[in-house]
Design an enzyme around this catalytic site. Structure first.
Site, mmCIF file in Angstrom:
data_model
loop_
_atom_site.group_PDB
_atom_site.id
_atom_site.type_symbol
_atom_site.label_atom_id
_atom_site.label_comp_id
_atom_site.label_asym_id
_atom_site.label_seq_id
_atom_site.Cartn_x
_atom_site.Cartn_y
_atom_site.Cartn_z
ATOM 1 N N ALA A 99 0.835 -1.216 0.000
ATOM 2 C CA ALA A 99 0.000 0.000 0.000
ATOM 3 C C ALA A 99 0.865 1.259 0.000
ATOM 4 O O ALA A 99 1.919 1.273 0.640
ATOM 5 C CB ALA A 99 -0.902 0.006 1.226
ATOM 6 N N PRO A 100 0.471 2.306 -0.716
ATOM 7 C CA PRO A 100 -0.775 2.454 -1.469
ATOM 8 C C PRO A 100 -0.774 1.812 -2.857
ATOM 9 O O PRO A 100 -1.767 1.898 -3.561
ATOM 10 C CB PRO A 100 -0.926 3.973 -1.597
ATOM 11 C CG PRO A 100 0.481 4.488 -1.554
ATOM 12 C CD PRO A 100 1.241 3.564 -0.643
ATOM 13 N N GLY A 101 0.329 1.200 -3.268
ATOM 14 C CA GLY A 101 0.273 0.442 -4.512
ATOM 15 C C GLY A 101 1.143 0.979 -5.634
ATOM 16 O O GLY A 101 1.124 0.452 -6.740
ATOM 17 N N GLY A 102 1.922 2.029 -5.357
ATOM 18 C CA GLY A 102 2.744 2.625 -6.412
ATOM 19 C C GLY A 102 3.678 1.603 -7.058
ATOM 20 O O GLY A 102 3.751 1.494 -8.284
ATOM 21 N N LYS A 103 4.382 0.844 -6.220
ATOM 22 C CA LYS A 103 5.357 -0.084 -6.809
ATOM 23 C C LYS A 103 4.651 -1.292 -7.420
ATOM 24 O O LYS A 103 5.164 -1.891 -8.359
ATOM 25 C CB LYS A 103 6.406 -0.469 -5.775
ATOM 26 C CG LYS A 103 7.249 0.753 -5.406
ATOM 27 C CD LYS A 103 8.450 0.448 -4.596
ATOM 28 C CE LYS A 103 9.138 1.730 -4.162
ATOM 29 N NZ LYS A 103 8.307 2.582 -3.245
ATOM 30 N N GLU A 121 -0.820 -6.219 1.804
ATOM 31 C CA GLU A 121 -0.617 -5.122 2.754
ATOM 32 C C GLU A 121 -1.179 -5.537 4.101
ATOM 33 O O GLU A 121 -2.332 -5.964 4.186
ATOM 34 C CB GLU A 121 -1.301 -3.845 2.237
ATOM 35 C CG GLU A 121 -1.410 -2.721 3.242
ATOM 36 C CD GLU A 121 -0.057 -2.238 3.810
ATOM 37 O OE1 GLU A 121 0.906 -2.092 3.053
ATOM 38 O OE2 GLU A 121 0.008 -2.033 5.040
ATOM 39 N N ASP A 165 9.201 -3.597 -0.117
ATOM 40 C CA ASP A 165 9.391 -2.152 0.022
ATOM 41 C C ASP A 165 9.076 -1.869 1.493
ATOM 42 O O ASP A 165 7.954 -1.555 1.855
ATOM 43 C CB ASP A 165 8.425 -1.421 -0.917
ATOM 44 C CG ASP A 165 8.651 0.079 -0.911
ATOM 45 O OD1 ASP A 165 9.782 0.492 -0.655
ATOM 46 O OD2 ASP A 165 7.685 0.817 -1.159
ATOM 47 N N CYS A 218 12.978 3.903 1.777
ATOM 48 C CA CYS A 218 13.133 5.292 1.339
ATOM 49 C C CYS A 218 13.899 6.042 2.425
ATOM 50 O O CYS A 218 13.493 7.088 2.894
ATOM 51 C CB CYS A 218 11.778 5.920 1.058
ATOM 52 S SG CYS A 218 10.617 5.719 2.386
HETATM 53 N N1 SAM Z 1 5.212 -0.172 -1.683
HETATM 54 C C1 SAM Z 1 4.345 0.957 -1.381
HETATM 55 C C2 SAM Z 1 4.231 1.832 -2.597
HETATM 56 O O1 SAM Z 1 5.196 1.902 -3.384
HETATM 57 O O2 SAM Z 1 3.172 2.444 -2.801
HETATM 58 C C3 SAM Z 1 4.819 1.686 -0.154
HETATM 59 C C4 SAM Z 1 5.011 0.787 1.021
HETATM 60 S S1 SAM Z 1 5.454 1.592 2.512
HETATM 61 C C5 SAM Z 1 7.097 2.058 2.227
HETATM 62 C C6 SAM Z 1 5.631 0.271 3.630
HETATM 63 C C7 SAM Z 1 4.363 -0.506 3.918
HETATM 64 O O3 SAM Z 1 4.685 -1.519 4.877
HETATM 65 C C8 SAM Z 1 3.240 0.309 4.517
HETATM 66 O O4 SAM Z 1 2.084 0.187 3.730
HETATM 67 C C9 SAM Z 1 3.017 -0.297 5.907
HETATM 68 O O5 SAM Z 1 1.647 -0.363 6.267
HETATM 69 C C10 SAM Z 1 3.590 -1.692 5.753
HETATM 70 N N2 SAM Z 1 4.049 -2.260 7.041
HETATM 71 C C11 SAM Z 1 4.188 -1.638 8.239
HETATM 72 N N3 SAM Z 1 4.593 -2.523 9.180
HETATM 73 C C12 SAM Z 1 4.711 -3.715 8.566
HETATM 74 C C13 SAM Z 1 5.062 -4.993 9.006
HETATM 75 N N4 SAM Z 1 5.416 -5.229 10.272
HETATM 76 N N5 SAM Z 1 5.036 -5.996 8.104
HETATM 77 C C14 SAM Z 1 4.707 -5.743 6.828
HETATM 78 N N6 SAM Z 1 4.365 -4.553 6.351
HETATM 79 C C15 SAM Z 1 4.359 -3.543 7.198
#
Ligand code: SAM
Length: 442
Positions: A99-103, A121, A165, A218
Site C-alpha cells: 500500500a498504497p500500490g505505487g510499486k 498489505e 518495500d 526510502c
Molecule cells: N510499496 C508501497 C508503494 O510503493 O506504494 C509503499 C510501502 S510503505 C514504504 C511500507 C508498507 O509496509 C506500509 O504500507 C506499511 O503499512 C507496511 N508495514 C508496516 N509494518 C509492517 C510490518 N510489520 N510488516 C509488513 N508490512 C508492514
C-alpha cells in the site's frame, strides 16, 4: 548525513532546500498523451517529470486510472525488472508491503502481461487504499491480500519475484513530507532495521530457488539499508546482484563486503532518497511441485451477463457465494486457488447478480471488458459526474451505461426513466469544492 556523505553533504543539504520534482507514470492500458513540456524519467518507461504540480483531483484522467502520481526514484524498479529479463515470460510475483500500490503498478507495467501479481498489505486501512488504487489501475492480473508477512513463511516456494518495500525511518522523504521527520530517532532506526530483517526472513521461504528478491526503503542510514542487505547474504545465503546500469543514472553504489545496494540522493539525481538492493536465491531442487494442482473450474454465471461483458471473458467468470462476479484468467486459476487455500486472496469485483447483473466500479475501470452502452462526456460534465452532481446532458435511457472521458471509463450510471442514478462510488467521489479548486488553479 555529514558522516555518510563527507564532502558531498553541503550539496545534499542544498538539494533538500529545493522543491521535490513532480512526476507521474502512464498506465500502459490507458495510454494518455502529455503536455509537450514534460520530460521523461530516464530510467523508467512511461515515467514523466511534470513542469509543475497540477491539481490532480481536477483531472478526470487521474480518476480514470490513466496515470499514477509517483516519486521518480522509485521508478528505478522498472529498469531493474527489465535488466533482470523478467519481462519475457510470465512470472508469479509478490509485492509484500504494497500500500498504497505505487510499486505494484510499476511491476505490473514492467512484467509480462500474463504474470500473476499478489499485492499484500498488512495494515487494514492502507489495504483499502491499495484496493481502490488497484481497482483504478484496471488490470485483471493483480490480486490482493491483507496478511501479516508471517503467513508467507509457511508457504512452499512459489514466487519468482518478491518485492519488499519495507516500512522504514523515511529519511529520504523528509523533503517531500517535512512532517514525517518528527518521528525520526536513532532508536526508531534500530526498530526499523530489526523489523525489516524479520519481514525479509518471513517471506523468503516463499521465494522460488533462483528467484529474485528486491529490497527497497526510502531512507539513507546504513543500519537499515546495506546492513540489512548484508545480513541476507551472510545469514540467509542470498546472492547480491549488481545492476551496473543503475549507476549510470546517478544512483550511488553502496558496498559492504559481498553485498551491493544503490542509493538515490536528491543532489545526484532528480528524485527522493530511495535505497534498493537485489538478490537471487540459490538454485536447489524444488520442495514441492506447485504447477497445475487444480483444473480450471467451470463458470457458474447466467447467460444474461453476456449483454454487459466482453464475450472473451465470459467463460472465465466466477460467481462467489454472495453472487459477486469475478474474472479469473485460465493462466491464473491454479496459482489463485493454491494461494487462496492458505490465505484470503481478493480479486477485483466486476459486478453482482441481483435480479440481473449489477456492474461494479471495477468494471468501469476495466472498460475493455464492458460491452454495454457507453456515453462520452466533456471535461465540465466529468467533474460534475465525479462530484456526484446531476449532469443535465446525460442520456436517461433505461439501463446501465458506462460514462467515458476522452475514451477512458470513469464510472457507471443507470437510467431509470426520467432520470438516472449516478453509481460513482461515494468513497471515491470528489468532496472538495470544485469551483474554488478551479479558481485557485486558474
Ligand atoms: N510499496 C508501497 C508503494 O510503493 O506504494 C509503499 C510501502 S510503505 C514504504 C511500507 C508498507 O509496509 C506500509 O504500507 C506499511 O503499512 C507496511 N508495514 C508496516 N509494518 C509492517 C510490518 N510489520 N510488516 C509488513 N508490512 C508492514
Amino acid at each position: 548525513m555529514e558522516s555518510l556523505l563527507s564532502d558531498d553533504h553541503a550539496a545534499f543539504f542544498q538539494a533538500l532546500s529545493l522543491p521535490s520534482p513532480v512526476s507521474i507514470r502512464i498506465n500502459p492500458l490507458k495510454p494518455v498523451s502529455l503536455a509537450e513540456q514534460s520530460r521523461p524519467v530516464p530510467w523508467c518507461k512511461g515515467g514523466w517529470y511534470l513542469r509543475e504540480r497540477p491539481k490532480f483531483i481536477l483531472d478526470p484522467l487521474w480518476h480514470a486510472g490513466c496515470y499514477y502520481v509517483q516519486e521518480p526514484s522509485s521508478m528505478i524498479i522498472d529498469l531493474v525488472i527489465r535488466e533482470l529479463n523478467l519481462t519475457k515470460s510470465p512470472v508469479t510475483a509478490l509485492d509484500l508491503c504494497a500500500a498504497p500500490g505505487g510499486k505494484t503498478t510499476i511491476i505490473n507495467s514492467a512484467l509480462h502481461p500474463e504474470s500473476f501479481i499478489l499485492a499484500n498489505e498488512v495494515n487494514k486501512k492502507r489495504f483499502s487504499i491499495l484496493k481502490n488504487n488497484m481497482i483504478r489501475w484496471g488490470y485483471t492480473n493483480v490480486f490482493m491480500s491483507n496478511e501479516d508477512p508471517r503467513i508467507f513463511s509457511s508457504l512452499p516456494p512459489q514466487f519468482d519475484l518478491i518485492l519488499v518495500d519495507a516500512p522504514c525511518s523515511g529519511e529520504g522523504l523528509f523533503r517531500k513530507d517535512p512532517q514525517s521527520s518528527r518521528h525520526w530517532s536513532q532508536a526508531n532506526i534500530r526498530v526499523c532495521s530489526r523489523r525489516q530483517s524479520r519481514i525479509l526472513k518471513d517471506v523468503l521461504p516463499a521465494l522460488n530457488p533462483g528467484g529474485t528478491l528486491i529490497y527497497t526503503t526510502c531512507t539513507f542510514n546504513h543500519e537499515e539499508n546495506i546492513k540489512v542487505a548484508q545480513n541476507l547474504v551472510d545469514d540467509v545465503g542470498l546472492r547480491s546482484i549488481e545492476i551496473p546500469l543503475i549507476e549510470s543514472h546517478g544512483f550511488l553504489p553502496i558496498k559492504s563486503q559481498d553485498t551491493i545496494g544503490y542509493q538515490a540522493y536528491p543532489h545526484l539525481l532528480k528524485g527522493e532518497g530511495l535505497f534498493l538492493a537485489v538478490f537471487q536465491k540459490n538454485e536447489s531442487p524444488k520442495r514441492d511441485s506447485l504447477k497445475n494442482l487444480r483444473k480450471t473450474r467451470q463458470t457458474n454465471v447466467p447467460d444474461y451477463i453476456n449483454a454487459s461483458l466482453s464475450s472473451e471473458i465470459v467463460p472465465n467468470l466466477h460467481a462467489s457465494k454472495t453472487n459477486d462476479i469475478f474474472y479469473l484468467a485460465p493462466e491464473h486459476d491454479a496459482t489463485y486457488h493454491r494461494l487462496n487455500d492458505r490465505m484470503a486472496v481478493e480479486l477485483v469485483k466486476l459486478g453482482q447478480l441481483k435480479k440481473g447483473f449489477v456492474p461494479s466500479h471495477g468494471l468501469a475501470m476495466r472498460a475493455h471488458l464492458f460491452s454495454g452502452s457507453t456515453i462520452a462526456i466533456n471535461y465540465d460534465e466529468a467533474l460534475q459526474y465525479l462530484y456526484k452532481q446531476p449532469v443535465e446532458e446525460l442520456n436517461h435511457q433505461v439501463g446501465w451505461h458506462l460514462v467515458t472521458y476522452k475514451g477512458y471509463g470513469l464510472g457507471l450510471i443507470k437510467g431509470v426513466g426520467r432520470r438516472y442514478n449516478n453509481y460513482y462510488p461515494n468513497s471515491l467521489r470528489i468532496r472538495r469544492d470544485i469551483k474554488r479548486l478551479r479558481q485557485a488553479s486558474d
